[in-house]
Design a protein around this motif. Structure first.
Motif, PDB file in Angstrom:
ATOM      1  N   HIS A  67       0.838  -1.206   0.000  1.00  0.00           N
ATOM      2  CA  HIS A  67       0.000   0.000   0.000  1.00  0.00           C
ATOM      3  C   HIS A  67       0.870   1.251   0.000  1.00  0.00           C
ATOM      4  O   HIS A  67       1.447   1.608   1.024  1.00  0.00           O
ATOM      5  CB  HIS A  67      -0.918  -0.016   1.237  1.00  0.00           C
ATOM      6  N   HIS A  69       1.400   5.352  -2.097  1.00  0.00           N
ATOM      7  CA  HIS A  69       0.935   6.393  -3.029  1.00  0.00           C
ATOM      8  C   HIS A  69       2.191   7.095  -3.535  1.00  0.00           C
ATOM      9  O   HIS A  69       2.728   7.978  -2.881  1.00  0.00           O
ATOM     10  CB  HIS A  69      -0.005   7.376  -2.328  1.00  0.00           C
ATOM     11  N   ASP A 310       1.061   2.483   3.480  1.00  0.00           N
ATOM     12  CA  ASP A 310       0.356   3.708   3.090  1.00  0.00           C
ATOM     13  C   ASP A 310       1.360   4.858   2.925  1.00  0.00           C
ATOM     14  O   ASP A 310       1.042   6.017   3.219  1.00  0.00           O
ATOM     15  CB  ASP A 310      -0.737   4.085   4.106  1.00  0.00           C
TER      16      ASP A 310
HETATM   17 ZN   LIG Z   1      -3.714   4.789   1.098  1.00  0.00          ZN
END
Ligand SMILES: [Zn+2]
Length: 396
Positions: A67, A69, A310
């Motif tokens: 995960h 970005h 994340d």
């Molecule tokens: Zn995320």
């Protein structure tokens, strides 16, 4: 003549359940693992190979972050940075983040949403060899309801027909997986983490459409009801899962979904509370303890857990993947289990276990050299001394 590289090391951990080898070696041929075993045996197969002597370092599979970005520089205000970002800027940021990721020993990332689907172009540039980087599995653009969490980087869709079209548009762009937003989130003002977002029929449509194309579905789900909606719809992973109760855990068992807790996201927000926007501070405080308790509950129940950070959220830098493993171990996970969650388990979760995640004949030569034995000291995964992806040794 095939191109061969022989990597010798004091310890080789092939992963995927195979036994570690003291004084081991890995033979790489044309980007793939050809053989793994004791040095005396592998040396004999390695005629005309270039030799990389890892010395006292340990060789293990390249790690997988499920995960991230890549278009984010991980500043304190995710929303504003995302709104101001141009398409050209998103692509260049992805390139930069991909390189930071790779240097930290992560040879595969699952990008769960970049503005303009920027990670898809970068994935392809890496495959072509134009730029260095990890294997990228990209979700293209996030799918959320109008005004839903992350709307500023997402494609907004309402109703099953619209969701179907949005998922199909993402597949047309070349997405490797689909990311849906099942609940509110910490980094979007005006939405609450506990509220459900895409409805059950919308989630089901997204899952059906993605599975038809043999793509996995990842659901951002923090609140309890949204987690259950996503699991019942048949998603493959629950991301964050801050409010897991017995019913939700039973649904994991029933559906076979994997939990990707992303402990790093609230961890780094919590460390920098005074620097992030008010709404993010308030919601971080709200989820922090519940999230940790949910992780422990999932661990006790034996729910499959895989590692993702994340990265891209505030202060959650692309090179800090190893922190996730340390947080998991600090909350009670066995070190070897954490290693599996970062390698073979993650590869299985992402549907790429036939390509990577362990050092086995025929798989991509994705391996790293770390300082120490990560089975005994999980912090060894943050001391990366060398990285090979698809057989190419990264020059550091
Ligand atoms: Zn995320």
């Amino acid at each position: 003549m095939p191109s061969r590289t022989l990597v010798r090391a004091k310890l080789v951990i092939p992963g995927g359940g195979a036994k570690a080898v003291a004084n081991g070696a890995v033979l790489v041929e044309d980007g793939r693992v050809k053989a793994v075993g004791p040095r005396a045996k592998i040396d004999k197969l390695a005629k005309s190979a270039r030799v990389v002597d890892a010395g006292r370092h340990t060789v293990m599979p390249g790690m997988i972050n499920l995960h991230v970005h890549l278009d984010s520089l991980c500043g304190p205000d995710f929303l504003t940075a995302a709104i101001l970002m141009s398409e050209a800027n998103a692509i260049m940021t992805c390139v930069h983040s991909a390189q930071r990721t790779l240097r930290a020993g992560v040879t595969t990332v699952r990008d769960l949403g970049t503005k303009y689907a920027a990670a898809i172009a970068v994935r392809d540039a890496i495959i072509k060899g134009w730029v260095a980087g990890p294997r990228i599995l990209s979700a293209g653009v996030v799918v959320c309801m109008t005004g839903g969490h992350g709307w500023f980087i997402a494609d907004e869709a309402d109703g099953p027909d619209d969701v179907r079209k949005t998922v199909r548009r993402n597949l047309k762009r070349g997405a490797d997986c689909i990311k849906v937003i099942a609940t509110g989130g910490v980094l979007s003002p005006g939405v609450e983490v506990g509220s459900s977002q895409l409805d059950p029929d919308e989630l089901e449509t997204a899952v059906r459409e993605a599975h038809k194309a043999d793509r996995k579905v990842a659901a951002h789900a923090i609140g309890n009801q949204g987690i259950k909606n996503a699991l019942r719809a048949g998603v493959d992973t629950i991301e964050h899962g801050c409010y897991l109760d017995d019913e939700a855990l039973a649904l994991f068992k029933k559906t076979g979904a994997t939990y990707v807790p992303t402990l790093c996201a609230p961890h780094f927000l919590h460390e920098h509370l005074s620097e992030v926007p008010d709404y993010a501070r308030r919601k971080t405080k709200q989820v922090y303890e519940a999230h940790r308790a949910s992780f422990k509950r999932a661990l006790r129940k034996g729910i499959p857990i895989a590692a993702g950070t994340d990265a891209g959220t505030p202060f959650n830098l692309h090179e800090l993947f190893a922190t996730e493993l340390q947080l998991m171990v600090a909350l009670g996970m066995e070190t070897e289990h954490a290693l599996e969650a970062a390698t073979s388990g993650a590869a299985r979760t992402a549907g790429v276990a036939d390509q990577t995640g362990s050092l086995e004949e025929g798989k991509s030569a994705d391996l790293i050299l770390v300082d120490g034995d990560p089975r005994k000291d999980i912090k060894a995964t943050q001391r990366v001394a060398g990285v090979m992806v698809r057989g190419e040794l990264l020059q550091t």
